[in-house]
Design a protein around this motif. Sequence first.
Motif, PDB file in Angstrom:
ATOM      1  N   VAL A 388     -53.267  -7.685 -11.754  1.00 12.40           N
ATOM      2  CA  VAL A 388     -52.381  -7.341 -12.727  1.00 12.40           C
ATOM      3  C   VAL A 388     -50.977  -7.736 -12.063  1.00 12.40           C
ATOM      4  O   VAL A 388     -50.788  -7.777 -10.710  1.00 12.40           O
ATOM      5  N   GLU A 389     -50.051  -8.062 -12.746  1.00 13.76           N
ATOM      6  CA  GLU A 389     -48.617  -8.583 -12.342  1.00 13.76           C
ATOM      7  C   GLU A 389     -47.618  -7.397 -12.902  1.00 13.76           C
ATOM      8  O   GLU A 389     -47.421  -7.144 -14.225  1.00 13.76           O
ATOM      9  N   GLY A 390     -46.927  -6.740 -12.165  1.00 11.03           N
ATOM     10  CA  GLY A 390     -45.936  -5.724 -12.527  1.00 11.03           C
ATOM     11  C   GLY A 390     -44.881  -6.401 -13.293  1.00 11.03           C
ATOM     12  O   GLY A 390     -44.343  -7.410 -13.261  1.00 11.03           O
ATOM     13  N   LEU A 391     -44.375  -5.579 -14.424  1.00 10.31           N
ATOM     14  CA  LEU A 391     -43.116  -5.989 -15.274  1.00 10.31           C
ATOM     15  C   LEU A 391     -42.191  -5.285 -14.818  1.00 10.31           C
ATOM     16  O   LEU A 391     -41.052  -5.669 -15.565  1.00 10.31           O
ATOM     17  N   GLY A 392     -41.974  -4.495 -14.043  1.00  5.56           N
ATOM     18  CA  GLY A 392     -40.735  -3.889 -13.519  1.00  5.56           C
ATOM     19  C   GLY A 392     -40.119  -3.124 -14.557  1.00  5.56           C
ATOM     20  O   GLY A 392     -38.911  -3.169 -14.896  1.00  5.56           O
ATOM     21  N   ASN A 393     -40.802  -2.297 -15.633  1.00 10.71           N
ATOM     22  CA  ASN A 393     -40.403  -1.456 -16.369  1.00 10.71           C
ATOM     23  C   ASN A 393     -39.597  -0.282 -15.841  1.00 10.71           C
ATOM     24  O   ASN A 393     -40.338   0.849 -15.217  1.00 10.71           O
ATOM     25  N   PRO A 394     -38.213  -0.187 -15.762  1.00  5.08           N
ATOM     26  CA  PRO A 394     -37.569   0.985 -15.127  1.00  5.08           C
ATOM     27  C   PRO A 394     -37.926   2.425 -15.576  1.00  5.08           C
ATOM     28  O   PRO A 394     -37.722   3.445 -14.932  1.00  5.08           O
ATOM     29  N   MET A 395     -38.492   2.361 -16.967  1.00  5.22           N
ATOM     30  CA  MET A 395     -38.754   3.790 -17.489  1.00  5.22           C
ATOM     31  C   MET A 395     -39.891   4.611 -16.843  1.00  5.22           C
ATOM     32  O   MET A 395     -40.118   5.687 -17.174  1.00  5.22           O
ATOM     33  N   SER A 396     -40.924   3.526 -16.191  1.00  7.98           N
ATOM     34  CA  SER A 396     -41.933   4.234 -15.630  1.00  7.98           C
ATOM     35  C   SER A 396     -41.618   4.267 -14.063  1.00  7.98           C
ATOM     36  O   SER A 396     -42.488   4.631 -13.300  1.00  7.98           O
ATOM     37  N   LEU A 397     -40.134   4.141 -13.877  1.00  2.00           N
ATOM     38  CA  LEU A 397     -40.037   3.826 -12.293  1.00  2.00           C
ATOM     39  C   LEU A 397     -40.610   3.057 -11.626  1.00  2.00           C
ATOM     40  O   LEU A 397     -41.045   2.963 -10.566  1.00  2.00           O
ATOM     41  N   ASN A 398     -41.140   1.840 -12.363  1.00  2.00           N
ATOM     42  CA  ASN A 398     -41.727   0.505 -11.899  1.00  2.00           C
ATOM     43  C   ASN A 398     -43.046   0.997 -11.337  1.00  2.00           C
ATOM     44  O   ASN A 398     -43.632   0.530 -10.267  1.00  2.00           O
ATOM     45  N   SER A 399     -43.723   1.654 -12.237  1.00  2.00           N
ATOM     46  CA  SER A 399     -44.998   2.081 -11.838  1.00  2.00           C
ATOM     47  C   SER A 399     -46.110   2.093 -13.001  1.00  2.00           C
ATOM     48  O   SER A 399     -45.862   1.532 -14.164  1.00  2.00           O
ATOM     49  N   ALA A 400     -47.284   1.883 -12.612  1.00  8.81           N
ATOM     50  CA  ALA A 400     -48.591   1.902 -13.571  1.00  8.81           C
ATOM     51  C   ALA A 400     -49.589   2.528 -13.144  1.00  8.81           C
ATOM     52  O   ALA A 400     -49.742   3.322 -11.917  1.00  8.81           O
ATOM     53  N   ALA A 401     -50.568   2.882 -14.128  1.00  4.33           N
ATOM     54  CA  ALA A 401     -51.946   3.693 -13.525  1.00  4.33           C
ATOM     55  C   ALA A 401     -52.443   2.879 -12.236  1.00  4.33           C
ATOM     56  O   ALA A 401     -52.472   1.779 -12.045  1.00  4.33           O
ATOM     57  N   HIS A 402     -53.373   3.734 -11.612  1.00  4.18           N
ATOM     58  CA  HIS A 402     -54.073   3.336 -10.467  1.00  4.18           C
ATOM     59  C   HIS A 402     -55.437   3.056 -10.734  1.00  4.18           C
ATOM     60  O   HIS A 402     -56.146   2.701  -9.817  1.00  4.18           O
ATOM     61  N   GLY A 403     -56.078   3.423 -11.969  1.00  5.52           N
ATOM     62  CA  GLY A 403     -57.379   3.397 -12.297  1.00  5.52           C
ATOM     63  C   GLY A 403     -57.597   3.904 -13.519  1.00  5.52           C
ATOM     64  O   GLY A 403     -56.782   4.131 -14.363  1.00  5.52           O
ATOM     65  N   ALA A 404     -58.892   4.193 -13.885  1.00  6.53           N
ATOM     66  CA  ALA A 404     -59.368   4.676 -15.433  1.00  6.53           C
ATOM     67  C   ALA A 404     -59.128   6.376 -15.355  1.00  6.53           C
ATOM     68  O   ALA A 404     -58.549   6.497 -16.519  1.00  6.53           O
TER      69      ALA A 404
END
Length: 474
Positions: A388-404
């Motif tokens: 994946v490529e991060g989208l830089g969403n500040p509302m998630s503190l620039n974060s995403a899930a790490h797995g399922a």
Amino acid sequence: MSKNGYAIFMSMNSGKMKDRLPFRLTALGIPERLLPVVRLCVRQMEEDGVRGKALRRLFGRLAQEPGAFADHPVLGGLAGMLGGESKQGVAGSVREVPWRVWGEGLDPKAVQQLRDGCSLPVAVGGALMPDAHVGYGLPIGGVLAVDNAVIPYGVGMDIACRMKMSVFAVSPDLVDSHGDELARAIEQETCFGVGGQFRARRDHAVMREDWGFSPVTRRMQDTAWAQLGTSGAGNHFVEWGVLDVTQAMPGLAEGTYLALLSHSGSRGTGGEVAKHYSALAGRMHPELPRALGHLAWLGLDTDEGREYWDAMELMGRYSAANHAIIHAAVAGHLGLNPLTSIENHHNFAWKETFDGRRVIVHRKGATPAGAGFFGIIPGTMVDPAFVVEGLGNPMSLNSAAHGAGRVMSRKEALKRFRRSDVEHVLRERGVRLLSGGLDEAPMAYKNIRDVMAAQADLVRIRGTFWPRIVKMAK
């Protein structure tokens, strides 16, 4: 944007949003501090076709009656900041520390753990990822930004747990035509399980760094060296598979490749660091209620805090070294040289700047997803992982899930499933499992595609990895 209206998050990195608002905040009675969130909401409402006077009237009603918008798919978070409540209860803590949830139907206990984290005096903001489930202190999938402090159990036990993928410019058909050779390379060049170590020690420059600055790293250095290049138990794995790159990325054109993927961390040494400094933090904060005990922090202006930070950073380099050794050994066994590699880690804390403010962002079971940042989000032993490529969403503190993310505990999985259940799924998906426990049955996890769909505003999928030959701890 998430449709969970009951949790909130204040955008703190809106420097790129220069949109001119169609109204003045002060005229509506909305605090200026909420300008970043308002801008983001305005942009999304305009994309939905709400513009001009209609937009002004909508935000005017929101300012007057925020409670009426608590469940709004776009404005729910902002409504919580303005004092509204949703069907899930008060949006945020009494300190109004902003936070936000991605995904549906998350475990209420995990949600409460994030709420607890956002109630700390040092908290600045938080987010909960769609793979969330209960953990010690912060939930797995929890993101928490704090001011000049670090929370050992906000980082986690397996410090700097990491994903690494090596991509090879050879035919992916090798998983079928030379499957036995690929499997043999994994079997002979990896070591799994609690306490696992090689008879002949591997070597890496990280072991010649200074390990003596902390009583824990000093005590554990020899054990760490013995386990260098090995993988732990649980959900750690090394696997061959086929990578479909659907959109070119730096160093990798569109196409189909053979790839090697691994997941593991800092082994028992990282766990000892976590336990030692969490206990130390607890002793330094006796005022915390028992329910918040695992959220005790260390100030980064204290010797203890700086010592933990240095230990955490060392564990990050040690974890990276483990993966480097695994990939070099397995690929070298076959005489393969990688075309490129991709890696990212979780269970860590980062010094980052949001809206001009320096904060410490903990990502426990969450991965960085800053704009343009590439990483890997895995599924299960039979389900795909995604580049994946991060989208830089500040509302998630620039974060995403790490797995399922798990839907049941390991204990429950061992009760519920039999070996034949797993073998049936493996045959159905064409996956060869060299070893792995029933607690890692694919059915014990969430649907990775649902997780990815819930965070479409956090990351963009650039490639899909299909596991074919998998090894985990027995």
